[in-house]
Design a protein around this motif. Structure first.
Motif, PDB file in Angstrom:
ATOM      1  N   ARG A 102       0.811  -1.224   0.000  1.00 58.66           N
ATOM      2  CA  ARG A 102       0.000   0.000   0.000  1.00 58.66           C
ATOM      3  C   ARG A 102       0.841   1.269   0.000  1.00 58.66           C
ATOM      4  NH1 ARG A 102      -2.808  -0.758   5.951  1.00 58.66           N
ATOM      5  NH2 ARG A 102      -0.926  -1.218   7.123  1.00 58.66           N
ATOM      6  N   TYR A 103       2.137   1.127   0.361  1.00 65.11           N
ATOM      7  CA  TYR A 103       3.020   2.295   0.338  1.00 65.11           C
ATOM      8  C   TYR A 103       3.583   2.547  -1.065  1.00 65.11           C
ATOM      9  CZ  TYR A 103       3.070   2.708   5.430  1.00 65.11           C
ATOM     10  OH  TYR A 103       2.719   2.909   6.737  1.00 65.11           O
ATOM     11  N   ASP A 104       4.196   3.724  -1.208  1.00 61.04           N
ATOM     12  CA  ASP A 104       4.746   4.096  -2.515  1.00 61.04           C
ATOM     13  C   ASP A 104       6.209   3.704  -2.657  1.00 61.04           C
ATOM     14  OD1 ASP A 104       5.548   5.855  -0.552  1.00 61.04           O
ATOM     15  OD2 ASP A 104       5.457   7.630  -1.817  1.00 61.04           O
ATOM     16  N   ARG A 105       6.782   3.133  -1.590  1.00 64.20           N
ATOM     17  CA  ARG A 105       8.146   2.626  -1.644  1.00 64.20           C
ATOM     18  C   ARG A 105       8.179   1.227  -1.039  1.00 64.20           C
ATOM     19  NH1 ARG A 105       9.280   8.111  -0.212  1.00 64.20           N
ATOM     20  NH2 ARG A 105      10.716   9.145  -1.657  1.00 64.20           N
TER      21      ARG A 105
ATOM     22  N   LEU B 216       3.156  -1.207  -6.208  1.00 68.42           N
ATOM     23  CA  LEU B 216       3.205  -0.216  -5.138  1.00 68.42           C
ATOM     24  C   LEU B 216       1.954   0.667  -5.138  1.00 68.42           C
ATOM     25  CD1 LEU B 216       6.964   0.823  -5.404  1.00 68.42           C
ATOM     26  CD2 LEU B 216       5.923  -0.904  -3.925  1.00 68.42           C
ATOM     27  N   GLY B 217       1.642   1.203  -3.976  1.00 75.70           N
ATOM     28  CA  GLY B 217       0.449   2.026  -3.844  1.00 75.70           C
ATOM     29  C   GLY B 217      -0.826   1.236  -4.037  1.00 75.70           C
TER      30      GLY B 217
ATOM     31  N   ARG C 271       9.935  10.765   5.489  1.00 77.05           N
ATOM     32  CA  ARG C 271       9.563  11.336   4.186  1.00 77.05           C
ATOM     33  C   ARG C 271      10.310  12.650   3.948  1.00 77.05           C
ATOM     34  NH1 ARG C 271       5.954   9.206   0.982  1.00 77.05           N
ATOM     35  NH2 ARG C 271       4.372   7.724   1.713  1.00 77.05           N
TER      36      ARG C 271
ATOM     37  N   ASP D 160      10.552  14.108   0.157  1.00 76.79           N
ATOM     38  CA  ASP D 160       9.146  14.179  -0.244  1.00 76.79           C
ATOM     39  C   ASP D 160       8.533  15.522   0.171  1.00 76.79           C
ATOM     40  OD1 ASP D 160       9.524  11.617  -1.074  1.00 76.79           O
ATOM     41  OD2 ASP D 160       8.174  10.677   0.374  1.00 76.79           O
TER      42      ASP D 160
END
Length: 309
Positions: free
Chosen positions: A4-7, A42-43, A99, A104
């Motif tokens: 669910r994370y972007d990394r 991802l995501g 982040r 980010d």
């Protein structure tokens, strides 16, 4: 891998500070895994949300599924003023810090998760609490105080982490517990009471009791709750009532094969053990992978025999 994370990396990236685990180490492992043929989505959340992938669809796509979600549900604290602004969850604070370090752009609400120039109070005594304390020091907090209801000898976190925090300037209020949070709309202080150790409880640890008339107040512009983590209610979130859990909410698995109550669905790491160490999650993942391999091979052999018959 559906994440669910972007990394890639989960808590290794967002929950553990960079001064304890450099993120290029995780990025290097990500690259090695991709080179070996692992595909990352991802995501991509799993569940019943608008953008989530239903768990049944996930099962239909693959011969086997491993649940390795960890435990992310933060334990909360009540009492007067517990809903004031400036009282934050440890994981939110650490994620914002990581982040920021990764370059980010943070949303406006996350910008408040910065300890610079603030009086910071961290509630809890585990390794996550130590991570928050030492992060606040590095962000330039005006003062950093840890409030823990037992004494130093009974701290659940690493003794080395406590020593490091003390050397870096963290003040510890041992045998203290919060009673209330002060302030109008935003927290300005924590009213705490002194505690004393009593007789051992059912777990063998000494119970704690408040000392009458011992209340005191700590200045606080930022209060971080580092009280531990519980499993998310996966059977409900994923609409899988057949997914059996223990009385603690962790997934039940076979002692040797890591399989849950759903055929072909395995689980490993904190979602089985409860909040634990990364090294145990790695060990569980390797053992679960071997079990999944054996299960798939056995099923393929059984299917081949059935077809020949």
């Amino acid at each position: 891998v559906y994440d669910r994370y972007d990394r890639v990396g989960g808590l290794l990236v967002y929950g553990i500070p960079g001064f304890k685990l450099e993120k290029d180490i995780v990025a290097r492992r990500h690259a090695l895994l991709e080179e070996s043929g692992v595909v990352f989505h991802l995501g991509q959340g799993v569940g019943s949300g608008a953008d989530d992938l239903p768990f049944e669809v996930l099962r239909s796509r693959h011969h086997a599924v491993l649940i390795a979600t960890g435990v992310y549900q933060s334990r909360e604290i009540g009492g007067p003023g517990a809903g004031l602004a400036g009282i934050e969850r440890a994981l939110d604070y650490l994620t914002a810090s990581n982040r920021r370090s990764l370059g980010d752009t943070l949303p406006p609400e996350a910008e408040a998760l910065d300890a610079q120039g603030k009086a910071v109070v961290v509630l809890g005594g585990g390794d996550t609490a130590m991570d928050c304390l030492r992060t606040a020091i590095r962000q330039g907090a005006r003062s950093v105080t840890c409030v823990y209801r037992r004494d130093k000898a009974n701290m659940p976190g690493s003794a080395r982490e406590v020593k490091n925090a003390e050397e870096e300037g963290v003040h510890f209020e041992w045998l203290a517990a919060p009673e209330a949070f002060l302030g109008d709309s935003t927290v300005t202080g924590v009213r705490a009471t002194r505690m004393k150790l009593g007789l051992p409880d059912a777990s063998g640890r000494q119970s704690v009791e408040p000392v009458e008339g011992s209340s005191f107040t700590l200045e606080a512009d930022l209060v971080i709750k580092a009280l531990g983590f519980d499993p998310e209610p996966l059977p409900k979130l994923w609409a899988q009532p057949g997914l059996e859990v223990s009385r603690w909410g962790t997934l039940k698995v076979g002692q040797k094969d890591f399989m849950t109550s759903l055929p072909g669905v395995f689980a490993a790491g904190d979602i089985v053990r409860g909040a634990s160490l990364v090294v145990w999650a790695i060990r569980d993942g390797r053992d679960a992978a071997a079990s999944i391999h054996q299960w798939i091979e056995a099923n393929e052999t059984a299917s081949a025999v059935a077809e020949q018959g």
